[in-house]
Write an enzyme that holds these catalytic residues in place. Structure first.
Site, short mmCIF file in Angstrom:
data_model
loop_
_atom_site.label_atom_id
_atom_site.label_comp_id
_atom_site.label_asym_id
_atom_site.label_seq_id
_atom_site.Cartn_x
_atom_site.Cartn_y
_atom_site.Cartn_z
CB CYS A 163 -2.93 -22.71 -11.58
SG CYS A 163 -1.57 -22.19 -12.64
CB CYS A 192 -1.13 -19.25 -11.66
SG CYS A 192 0.00 -20.44 -12.37
#
Length: 384
Positions: free
Chosen positions: A196, A100
């Site tokens: 995330c 991410c």
């Protein structure tokens, strides 16, 4: 003379809010950018996107900066979440925060910030960037207890050259103090610990929405069947809770741990005792590499490594993964002391002191029973 524009990734949390305030105090032209990367807003019990946005707007009003929202949900699902599911389907345990950061926060976000006229971006990560003769190094935060360089090890020279980490020299306790002193409305907001951009929710239930369950045998390391697992994707090496076994199967009373997976036979192996040989490894192989300097260390280089977040640095020697292997792409680590539950899919991150060198994705760890630790092939995103 115009001020240097910096776009701050604001999540609604304390760290990014204090980051924005610090940069405003330092004279930057600060613009806040809130990223929405998950569309499942109806799941209000676990996804707090709406409240996070409200917090961002409140903080921006208080410190006097402009803020906007941008939707990277398509990029997140294509570059991060699809890979997340592929890795779990292959029996590995990925770390979505690592991907991410590399693909969303420091690629899609960075590109968007540049389109807004920014010269640099900033986030609330606990890490540091140091420039030496036009080259950039990624360093651990001064507060090692909060250091997040492990999650940032895939950042390259171009990304680091345009990144500020204002919290890298500040203890977390001081960040909270600053938030309270300046009256931030989210000063007491707890830190996020979920996946995330997806949030905090029961992980097994969430994963089950996207991956089918495929039950199979659960066996001890000597081949005795002791139960049934619900699907290899739902277990990770070293896992203790949620196995469904008590501590009395062999009379020792010691807890059981996930110790291996055989993908072909759909078998989950469990071992009793924290220090069982199947849970200990001195050597690993990692691929899908990324090096901060653009190249790997020299073969034979003595360094330290982490094979999971918050793990203490472990002394090791960097090597090639085979006679004809290019260590820039596939490497091995040989540890001075056995490491516990080295997990395929997680990141092996290398350090020279406080300097993060980069790392790769663990493919294989040599244990007492290597048959269950054969490289578990998965379709990897080439962009990572």
């Amino acid at each position: 003379m115009s001020k240097q524009r910096v776009v701050v990734g604001m999540s609604g949390g304390v760290d990014s809010s204090v980051t924005a305030w610090l940069l405003k105090e330092q004279g930057y032209d600060v613009v806040g950018l809130f990223m929405k990367n998950w569309e499942d807003d109806d799941d209000s019990e676990y996804c707090s996107t709406r409240q996070d946005w409200i917090d961002v707007v409140s903080v921006a009003d208080l410190i006097g900066i402009d803020v906007e929202a941008v939707n990277f949900a398509a990029e997140y699902k294509d570059r991060v979440f699809a890979e997340f599911l592929r890795e779990y389907s292959a029996g590995r345990t990925p770390n979505p925060d690592v991907l991410c950061n590399a693909e969303i926060k420091f690629k899609a976000f960075l590109d968007h910030a540049m389109s807004l006229g920014a010269e640099t971006i900033a986030t609330g990560h606990y890490a540091r960037v140091r420039e030496i003769d036009g080259r950039f190094e990624l360093l651990k935060a001064r507060d090692h207890t909060k250091d997040q360089s492990y999650f940032l090890h895939r950042l390259n020279q171009a990304q680091l050259s345009k990144t500020l980490f204002p919290l890298g020299d500040i203890p977390k306790t001081k960040v909270r103090e600053i938030a309270e002193q300046i009256g931030l409305p989210n000063a007491k907001k707890k830190d996020s610990t979920g996946i995330c951009f997806i949030g905090e929710r029961p992980f097994r239930d969430f994963l089950n929405r996207y991956l089918p369950t495929r039950p199979g045998p659960m066996k001890t390391t000597d081949g005795k069947t002791v139960g049934e697992h619900i699907g290899l994707a739902f277990y990770t090496f070293g896992q203790r809770k949620g196995i469904g076994l008590g501590g009395s199967k062999d009379g020792s009373g010691e807890p059981w741990f996930v110790a291996g997976k055989d993908i072909e036979s759909n078998t989950l192996y469990v071992a009793q005792g924290h220090d069982h040989p199947w849970l200990l490894s001195r050597t690993l192989t990692a691929g899908n590499t990324s090096w901060v300097a653009g190249h790997a260390p020299e073969v034979g280089h003595a360094c330290a490594a982490k094979t999971r977040y918050r793990q203490a640095d472990a002394a090791c020697t960097f090597g090639a993964a085979g006679a004809n292997a290019d260590p820039n792409a596939l490497f091995s680590l040989h540890f001075a002391d056995a490491q516990w539950a080295v997990t395929p899919g997680q990141s092996a991150v290398l350090y020279d002191g406080d300097v993060c060198l980069g790392g790769g994705i663990i493919e294989h760890a040599a244990t007492a029973q290597p048959v269950t630790r054969q490289p578990q092939k998965a379709a990897l995103l080439t962009a990572r």
